[in-house]
Design an enzyme around this catalytic site. Structure first.
Site, mmCIF file in Angstrom:
data_model
loop_
_atom_site.group_PDB
_atom_site.id
_atom_site.type_symbol
_atom_site.label_atom_id
_atom_site.label_comp_id
_atom_site.label_asym_id
_atom_site.label_seq_id
_atom_site.Cartn_x
_atom_site.Cartn_y
_atom_site.Cartn_z
ATOM 1 N N ASP A 1 -17.310 7.289 -1.558
ATOM 2 C CA ASP A 1 -16.081 7.074 -0.772
ATOM 3 C C ASP A 1 -15.808 8.389 -0.051
ATOM 4 O O ASP A 1 -16.428 9.424 -0.353
ATOM 5 C CB ASP A 1 -14.930 6.696 -1.730
ATOM 6 C CG ASP A 1 -13.623 6.354 -1.012
ATOM 7 O OD1 ASP A 1 -13.650 6.126 0.218
ATOM 8 O OD2 ASP A 1 -12.571 6.327 -1.693
ATOM 9 N N CYS B 1 -16.337 1.681 0.400
ATOM 10 C CA CYS B 1 -15.165 0.861 0.739
ATOM 11 C C CYS B 1 -14.776 0.982 2.204
ATOM 12 O O CYS B 1 -14.110 0.100 2.736
ATOM 13 C CB CYS B 1 -13.989 1.234 -0.164
ATOM 14 S SG CYS B 1 -13.387 2.905 0.048
ATOM 15 N N GLN C 1 -10.154 -3.771 -3.561
ATOM 16 C CA GLN C 1 -11.452 -3.303 -3.065
ATOM 17 C C GLN C 1 -12.553 -3.614 -4.070
ATOM 18 O O GLN C 1 -13.643 -4.073 -3.706
ATOM 19 C CB GLN C 1 -11.386 -1.783 -2.819
ATOM 20 C CG GLN C 1 -12.709 -1.210 -2.341
ATOM 21 C CD GLN C 1 -13.101 -1.745 -0.980
ATOM 22 O OE1 GLN C 1 -12.324 -1.683 -0.044
ATOM 23 N NE2 GLN C 1 -14.318 -2.272 -0.847
ATOM 24 N N HIS D 1 -7.396 0.972 -6.598
ATOM 25 C CA HIS D 1 -7.623 0.098 -5.436
ATOM 26 C C HIS D 1 -8.323 -1.178 -5.928
ATOM 27 O O HIS D 1 -9.469 -1.443 -5.588
ATOM 28 C CB HIS D 1 -8.478 0.843 -4.402
ATOM 29 C CG HIS D 1 -8.443 0.241 -3.033
ATOM 30 N ND1 HIS D 1 -7.665 -0.844 -2.694
ATOM 31 C CD2 HIS D 1 -9.120 0.579 -1.897
ATOM 32 C CE1 HIS D 1 -7.854 -1.137 -1.414
ATOM 33 N NE2 HIS D 1 -8.732 -0.300 -0.912
ATOM 34 N N ARG E 1 -13.588 -8.502 1.412
ATOM 35 C CA ARG E 1 -12.165 -8.248 1.158
ATOM 36 C C ARG E 1 -11.369 -9.520 1.427
ATOM 37 O O ARG E 1 -10.470 -9.886 0.667
ATOM 38 C CB ARG E 1 -11.646 -7.104 2.061
ATOM 39 C CG ARG E 1 -12.231 -5.728 1.761
ATOM 40 C CD ARG E 1 -11.782 -5.204 0.401
ATOM 41 N NE ARG E 1 -10.338 -5.156 0.280
ATOM 42 C CZ ARG E 1 -9.564 -4.167 0.738
ATOM 43 N NH1 ARG E 1 -10.119 -3.111 1.293
ATOM 44 N NH2 ARG E 1 -8.250 -4.201 0.593
ATOM 45 N N ARG F 1 0.887 -1.179 0.000
ATOM 46 C CA ARG F 1 0.000 0.000 0.000
ATOM 47 C C ARG F 1 0.912 1.212 0.000
ATOM 48 O O ARG F 1 1.719 1.399 0.921
ATOM 49 C CB ARG F 1 -0.914 0.010 1.226
ATOM 50 C CG ARG F 1 -1.621 1.362 1.401
ATOM 51 C CD ARG F 1 -2.760 1.346 2.373
ATOM 52 N NE ARG F 1 -3.917 0.677 1.796
ATOM 53 C CZ ARG F 1 -5.154 0.764 2.292
ATOM 54 N NH1 ARG F 1 -5.392 1.501 3.364
ATOM 55 N NH2 ARG F 1 -6.153 0.128 1.716
#
Ligand code: CP
Ligand code: NVA
Length: 307
Positions: A224, A263, A139, A136, A291, A109
């Site tokens: 988001d 998310c 996700q 991402h 996830r 990340r």
């Protein structure tokens, strides 16, 4: 060792994504009700070690990947880059070579997507994108799994995005182009996605200025945080975003029974009202759990076990 990197959804392509989702559905069902720490019956990644490197905070990505590799029979070594020599200027390339000697896969990340690509270039084990400023993909694999679990097929789906034109939107658009569904994103001027990100949708994505236009006929409404990690918490941005808040009124303008995804982490009263995110149309808890299930199958795909 032959292996695959999962750097973006296009790394897997439509066939790879379909294989990952099918495997995730099967494996999730096969272990329903088991204690979380019990390995899957076939423990397909026994003796494998996953390195996880975090340059940004995380709850879901950190815990779900750790649980994922354990359920597959392997183990994780997790570090924040600030505690590594990476945080004192050791290069990404050198770090990639070193971690490849200790671990069988690397999840990263980071901020600049170029660092992820550099890690993949110099590693000799699979590298997985755990979020960059650009995308991402893990996700969105969980989001697709969550949508499939509602009994909705992906081709022909209409997804509405509200708010910031960010990394999560970029991966949704990429998924739309690969899997033949439509995305309409309502984002304020100045916070719209890059044209290159919309182009990754192969004509399946467009940007509009009106939240109501975006949600019209939508099966799924997604938002988001308005301020992503690494961005300034600017009042001007919050003010520009306010008309794009997901409210019960906006959900009512989507298809009847439309689902809500986020998310997480969420900011109730900013990008979404509490009655929506905590209401009956919201799928945020299965989305977050997924996830784990999606990433187990991503790991298997990286090692060529599926797809
Ligand atoms: N959605 C997501 O990636 O959450 P974390 O930042 O907690 O990992
Ligand atoms: N867009 C958010 C996603 C967090 C999971 C960020 O980059 O901070």
């Amino acid at each position: 060792m032959t292996y695959r990197n999962f750097l973006d959804l296009s790394s897997a392509g439509a066939d790879g994504i379909a294989a990952i989702l099918a495997d995730a559905l099967d494996r999730k069902q096969a272990r329903a009700g088991w204690p979380k720490g019990k390995p899957d019956a076939d423990a397909p990644l026994t003796n494998h070690v996953l390195a996880m490197v975090f340059e940004k905070n995380s709850t879901r990505t950190r815990f779900s990947f750790d649980a994922a590799i354990r359920q597959l029979g392997g183990q994780a070594i997790i570090s924040d880059s600030s505690q590594m020599q990476l945080g004192r200027g050791e290069t990404v390339a050198d770090t990639a070579r070193i971690l490849s000697g200790y671990c069988d896969a690397i999840m990263v990340r980071t901020d600049d997507h170029a660092k992820l690509l550099e890690m993949a270039e110099y590693a000799s084990v699979p590298v997985i994108n755990g979020l960059t400023d650009a995308s991402h993909p893990c996700q969105i694999m969980a989001d697709l799994l969550t949508i499939l679990e509602t009994g909705t097929s992906l081709p022909g789906l209409k997804v509405a995005w509200l708010g910031d034109g960010n990394n999560v939107l970029a991966s949704i658009v990429e998924a739309a182009g690969l899997l033949q569904f439509d995305v309409v994103a309502a984002c304020p001027q100045g916070f719209q996605p890059e044209e290159a990100d919309i182009a990754r949708g192969n004509g399946r994505a467009r940007v509009v200025g009106s939240p109501r236009e975006a949600v019209e006929g939508a099966d799924v409404v997604v938002t988001d945080t308005w301020i992503s990690m690494g961005q300034d918490h600017a009042d001007t941005k919050l003010a520009a975003m306010m008309p794009f808040q997901v409210t019960a009124e906006l959900m009512a303008a989507a298809k009847p029974g439309a689902k809500f995804l986020h998310c997480l982490p969420a900011h109730r009263g900013e990008e979404v009202t509490a009655d929506v995110i905590d209401g009956p149309q919201s799928l945020i808890w299965p989305e977050a759990e997924n996830r784990l299930h999606a990433q187990k199958s991503i790991l298997r795909w990286c090692f060529g076990q599926i797809g």
